[in-house]
Structures are given as C-alpha cells and as structure tokens.
Design a protein around this motif. Structure first.
Motif, PDB file in Angstrom:
ATOM      1  N   ASP A 155      39.269  49.897  26.281  1.00 18.97           N
ATOM      2  CA  ASP A 155      39.787  50.744  25.209  1.00 18.97           C
ATOM      3  C   ASP A 155      40.176  52.102  25.776  1.00 18.97           C
ATOM      4  OD1 ASP A 155      40.337  51.618  22.493  1.00 18.97           O
ATOM      5  OD2 ASP A 155      38.414  52.664  22.563  1.00 18.97           O
ATOM      6  N   ALA A 156      39.315  52.671  26.596  1.00 21.45           N
ATOM      7  CA  ALA A 156      39.608  53.972  27.188  1.00 21.45           C
ATOM      8  C   ALA A 156      40.822  53.895  28.113  1.00 21.45           C
ATOM      9  CB  ALA A 156      38.390  54.487  27.949  1.00 21.45           C
ATOM     10  N   MET A 157      40.882  52.845  28.942  1.00 17.75           N
ATOM     11  CA  MET A 157      42.024  52.702  29.846  1.00 17.75           C
ATOM     12  C   MET A 157      43.329  52.566  29.067  1.00 17.75           C
ATOM     13  SD  MET A 157      40.707  50.156  32.846  1.00 17.75           S
ATOM     14  CE  MET A 157      39.157  50.437  33.704  1.00 17.75           C
ATOM     15  N   GLU A 158      43.299  51.736  28.020  1.00 16.52           N
ATOM     16  CA  GLU A 158      44.524  51.533  27.241  1.00 16.52           C
ATOM     17  C   GLU A 158      45.019  52.849  26.650  1.00 16.52           C
ATOM     18  OE1 GLU A 158      46.225  49.139  23.308  1.00 16.52           O
ATOM     19  OE2 GLU A 158      44.233  48.657  24.113  1.00 16.52           O
ATOM     20  N   ARG A 159      44.124  53.631  26.086  1.00 12.85           N
ATOM     21  CA  ARG A 159      44.545  54.882  25.454  1.00 12.85           C
ATOM     22  C   ARG A 159      45.043  55.890  26.486  1.00 12.85           C
ATOM     23  NH1 ARG A 159      43.317  54.421  20.223  1.00 12.85           N
ATOM     24  NH2 ARG A 159      41.666  52.943  19.672  1.00 12.85           N
ATOM     25  N   ALA A 160      44.402  55.919  27.646  1.00 14.41           N
ATOM     26  CA  ALA A 160      44.857  56.831  28.699  1.00 14.41           C
ATOM     27  C   ALA A 160      46.241  56.431  29.204  1.00 14.41           C
ATOM     28  CB  ALA A 160      43.850  56.848  29.846  1.00 14.41           C
ATOM     29  N   LEU A 161      46.449  55.137  29.393  1.00 10.24           N
ATOM     30  CA  LEU A 161      47.745  54.663  29.887  1.00 10.24           C
ATOM     31  C   LEU A 161      48.835  54.883  28.844  1.00 10.24           C
ATOM     32  CD1 LEU A 161      46.527  51.406  31.640  1.00 10.24           C
ATOM     33  CD2 LEU A 161      47.509  53.420  32.777  1.00 10.24           C
ATOM     34  N   PRO A 167      56.555  51.962  28.823  1.00  9.09           N
ATOM     35  CA  PRO A 167      56.831  50.578  29.216  1.00  9.09           C
ATOM     36  C   PRO A 167      57.810  50.523  30.387  1.00  9.09           C
ATOM     37  CG  PRO A 167      56.846  50.764  26.825  1.00  9.09           C
ATOM     38  CD  PRO A 167      56.734  52.166  27.366  1.00  9.09           C
ATOM     39  N   GLY A 168      57.476  49.693  31.355  1.00  6.87           N
ATOM     40  CA  GLY A 168      58.297  49.575  32.548  1.00  6.87           C
ATOM     41  C   GLY A 168      57.792  50.398  33.720  1.00  6.87           C
ATOM     42  N   LEU A 184      45.765  43.717  30.571  1.00  7.91           N
ATOM     43  CA  LEU A 184      46.069  44.915  29.806  1.00  7.91           C
ATOM     44  C   LEU A 184      47.400  45.520  30.247  1.00  7.91           C
ATOM     45  CD1 LEU A 184      45.314  47.173  27.811  1.00  7.91           C
ATOM     46  CD2 LEU A 184      44.081  48.295  29.680  1.00  7.91           C
ATOM     47  N   LEU A 185      47.615  45.631  31.544  1.00 16.52           N
ATOM     48  CA  LEU A 185      48.862  46.192  32.041  1.00 16.52           C
ATOM     49  C   LEU A 185      50.050  45.356  31.591  1.00 16.52           C
ATOM     50  CD1 LEU A 185      47.856  47.215  35.682  1.00 16.52           C
ATOM     51  CD2 LEU A 185      48.020  48.678  33.659  1.00 16.52           C
ATOM     52  N   ASN A 186      49.891  44.043  31.628  1.00 15.49           N
ATOM     53  CA  ASN A 186      50.968  43.168  31.174  1.00 15.49           C
ATOM     54  C   ASN A 186      51.255  43.386  29.690  1.00 15.49           C
ATOM     55  OD1 ASN A 186      52.766  40.738  31.697  1.00 15.49           O
ATOM     56  ND2 ASN A 186      51.500  39.978  30.021  1.00 15.49           N
ATOM     57  N   TYR A 187      50.193  43.531  28.902  1.00 16.47           N
ATOM     58  CA  TYR A 187      50.340  43.754  27.465  1.00 16.47           C
ATOM     59  C   TYR A 187      51.065  45.069  27.186  1.00 16.47           C
ATOM     60  CZ  TYR A 187      48.998  44.817  22.640  1.00 16.47           C
ATOM     61  OH  TYR A 187      49.015  45.160  21.322  1.00 16.47           O
ATOM     62  N   LEU A 188      50.795  46.082  28.008  1.00 16.21           N
ATOM     63  CA  LEU A 188      51.436  47.385  27.837  1.00 16.21           C
ATOM     64  C   LEU A 188      52.811  47.441  28.505  1.00 16.21           C
ATOM     65  CD1 LEU A 188      48.369  49.737  28.491  1.00 16.21           C
ATOM     66  CD2 LEU A 188      49.371  49.100  26.281  1.00 16.21           C
ATOM     67  N   HIS A 189      53.247  46.316  29.106  1.00 14.10           N
ATOM     68  CA  HIS A 189      54.537  46.222  29.793  1.00 14.10           C
ATOM     69  C   HIS A 189      54.621  47.208  30.957  1.00 14.10           C
ATOM     70  CE1 HIS A 189      55.179  43.918  26.257  1.00 14.10           C
ATOM     71  NE2 HIS A 189      55.233  44.977  25.471  1.00 14.10           N
TER      72      HIS A 189
END
Length: 436
Positions: A155-161, A167-168, A184-189
């Motif tokens: 959760d923390a990584m996703e919000r920071a990213l 995307p990209g 997670l990285l794939n989900y965030l593109h």
C-alpha cells in the motif's frame, strides 16, 4: 471478431468501444486487435487517431502492444500469487510464512484498551504507534523526517509510486526480487528495470544516461537472496542520488526488527521513503506499515489516503504499538532473530561447500540456490515431501534458482531437509546434463 463497427471516429470513442468488449469478455486475453492501419482504413480516419486510442488502452492495462506481434488483449491479473508449488501433504517451504510460535501472541494484549476512539473527524495517527516508531528510528540511526501509517508495504509503495511516477515510467528493481512488487509495477503500468544482486547487495545502474523515476532497495535480508547491503554499497547509492535527486528512493526494510545487522544508511534528501512493515515480526494480519520520508512524498501519499480509506484503524494501530512494546520488553524479537539465524546456520552447515559458498553472507529465512532446472529440483523435492518455490516468478534477467524458506523448519527436520536437497540437486543436474 465482428468487423462491423458502430459510428466511432475519435480516440476516446475507439478506446471506449474496445474497453467495453474486453470488460464484457467479448474479447478474451490473447485476442488480437486490428492493426492500426487496418482499423483506420475500416473507419476512414487518420491512423494517428487509432494509435492514440490503442495507447489509452495500453496505459489502462487492457491491451499489450508488441511491434510485429500487434496489439492483443492483456492477461487478467487478479491476485499476487507467486505460483508456489505447494501441494497438500507436503511440508511447505515455499510460501515464506513465519513460524507462528515466534510471532507475539495477541493474548499478550489482555486488558488492552484503545485510547483513540473518535468519530469521522480523525486526522492523526496513533500517538502510541508513532512514539514506538520514533524509538525504532532513533535506535537504528535512521533520520526521522515525515512519518505516516499505511496498510502494509505494498500500500505504501503504491501510493509513493503514484505520487512520483507516471504510466510508462521506468523503475529500477533488484533482480531477483519480491514477486508482488513486479505485479504492482505492472498494474501501475510502470516498467521494471532489473539491477543485479551481488554479495554487497543491489548493484548500481549502468552509467548509460537512462535514469529511472524510482528505485526500490531492500537493505537487509533481501527476499529471495537473503543478501544485505554493505555500508560501502549503501554509500555508493547515496553518491548516486547526489547526481540524481529526482529519482525516488524507496527502502523496504521488511526484516529490520528480526536482524542484528546494522541499518546501512542510504539517503536521497529530495525524494526518499523508508518503509517498515510490521507483518514479519508481529504477524501478517497486522496490515500496517510505518513510513518515514521526504515531506513532499509523504504528504502526497497522505492526500491519496484521505481520498480512499482516510486512515488506518486506530484500534489496530494501538494494538500493534502495545504488542511491539511487549515484544521488545520480553525479548521476543531477539529470540525470533536467534532462532531464524540458527536454522539458517544449521542448514548451511549440513550442505556441501559448493552449494553454500554464495549463501553464507545471507540473513533472514530465505535461501536462494542456483540450479540448472528449477522445475526438476522442485519436482524432486516434492517427491521427498517438501514444497519449495521455483525461482522464475522472482527473476527478470538473473539465472535459474529455487527459493527455500525456513520459517516453518524445525531443528529436528533440518538434517533430513539437507539430505533431500543434496540428492535433488545432484539428480536434477545429472538429468539436465544428459539432456544437453
């Protein structure tokens, strides 16, 4: 697929049309979309409009684009399963679970009273948990910046990213690394760019001018290799960030309270985030992570949090703080640290030197063992009654290996595990040589 299209001409209309087909499962994963030129000709529009529509679908994760392979419906990803080979009846060393006997029991919280019950106007985190975390930062000599509380490391990584990337963008990751991070990285593109691991930790990027938007490093007991960053390598990374201050540094110190290795200080004053998950030492159901980072990064993460869950349960925060304090007072974390280190040492002592040479410097519960054939070793171990993990879900460019997790191993099973592992490695390697 039906090629009689409704009246569509803009990029948004084209993207919405194919999005509807994919979401309604009229198009399945792997199905091809018309080429840009073909669809532009069928609709009588500019090919650039179709290319823009396909880019929108790609950025939404609905399709993949692959040059001559064309555009196809993307695979649906619904879980973070790493494809473990666990089978009923096998002794499971594949999942990375902790020893439940070494996790502080919630029964220690008898008489626990939550002090922060309030209404929907809650706008602060638990003072009890923040004070406990501050003591941890002081003990580890980690500079205390802006503190936040989130629902676990991912959760923390996703919000920071989300706060610092688009995307990209490209993100440097350790190779091998923790599979949910790649998901997670794939989900965030975002594109994962691998950095190899050596005996000193994650290596620095090549000086080729291709800078990524972020890098995610594990300072201690990296999963799956068990390697910890040396002070010298940490210093090299700090020097790197002096030249690349816009690159977000995410430090995932998931094993910190369960090791006696000192924290290797890495700094990027402009954009850094230290994450401490409580899952490994207090139990995976305590879905809490403490973050400590640059004020702009943490503030943006908290703005995102306010839009969604708004806060992490204060009952959960206070319970975690109390359990953490009890674990420290009763030396439960030291006991767990010694137990996991002893299991690792006993297994390595029972294995031949040619297997253990690259494992001796490791820490934590994971062993990363190079093999010729991951599948063969996993199958041989299964025949012996052990479920271990193929390395492929962890790897990008790194060589074949298997991961064995020692969280569930007891002292009286270590010699048998070593014997079965030696035999499986020899048998599988002999088979590979015959095939080759």
């Amino acid at each position: 697929m039906n090629t009689l299209y409704p009246p569509i001409s803009s990029a948004v209309e084209i993207a919405n049309y194919f999005s509807s087909l994919i979401r309604n499962e009229d198009m399945q994963p792997g199905d091809s979309l018309p080429s840009v030129r073909q669809l532009a000709g069928d609709l009588g529009i500019n090919p650039n409009t179709v290319a823009s529509a396909y880019a929108k679908l790609r950025d939404a994760g609905l399709i993949t684009t692959g040059g001559r392979r064309g555009s196809r419906v993307a695979e649906r990803q619904t879980t973070f399963d790493i494809g473990s080979g666990a089978i009923d009846g096998l002794f499971d060393l594949s999942q990375g679970n902790m020893d439940p006997d070494l996790i502080p029991s919630l029964s220690l919280l008898s008489g626990f009273k939550n002090k922060n019950i309030s209404g929907y106007d809650i706008n602060i985190n638990s003072p009890e948990l923040l004070n406990t975390a501050s003591y941890w930062f002081l003990e580890q000599k980690i500079p205390e910046l802006e503190i936040g509380v989130f629902s676990g490391a991912l959760d923390a990584m996703e919000r920071a990213l989300r706060a610092r990337t688009l995307p990209g963008d490209r993100v440097w990751v350790e190779d091998p690394c923790w599979p949910p991070l790649l998901k997670l990285l794939n989900y965030l593109h975002l594109k994962a760019v691998p950095l190899s691991m050596d005996s000193e930790g994650c290596t620095l990027p090549a000086n080729d001018g291709k800078v990524c938007s972020a890098v995610i490093l594990t300072p201690r007991a990296q999963n799956p290799t068990g390697i910890s960053l040396t002070p010298a390598r940490a210093s090299e990374w700090t020097g790197f960030f002096k030249d690349h201050p816009d690159c977000l540094l995410i430090i995932d110190d998931f094993w910190g309270p369960l090791t006696d290795k000192s924290f290797p200080i890495i700094e990027n004053p402009q954009a850094q985030l230290y994450i401490l998950s409580l899952s490994k030492f207090l139990g995976p159901d305590l879905r809490i992570s403490i973050v400590n980072g640059s004020s702009q990064v943490v503030a943006e993460m908290q703005r995102q949090q306010l839009i969604g869950p708004r806060w992490v349960s204060h009952i959960l925060q206070d319970a975690a703080a109390s359990l953490w304090k009890i674990a420290v007072t009763k030396n439960l974390l030291d006991i767990a640290t010694e137990s996991y280190q002893l299991r690792r040492k006993q297994l390595l002592n029972a294995l031949p030197q040619d297997i253990t040479s690259d494992l001796l410097l490791g820490d934590g519960i994971h062993l990363w063992i190079p093999v010729l054939s991951e599948t063969a070793v996993v199958q041989h171990m299964a025949a012996k009654g052990w479920a271990i993990q193929e390395g492929s879900p962890f790897r990008l460019n790194s060589p074949s290996a298997v991961r064995i997790s020692l969280g569930n191993v007891k002292e009286n099973t270590i010699n048998q595990l070593a014997s079965d592992l030696i035999e499986s490695l020899k048998t599988s390697e002999a088979g590979e040589r015959r095939i080759n």
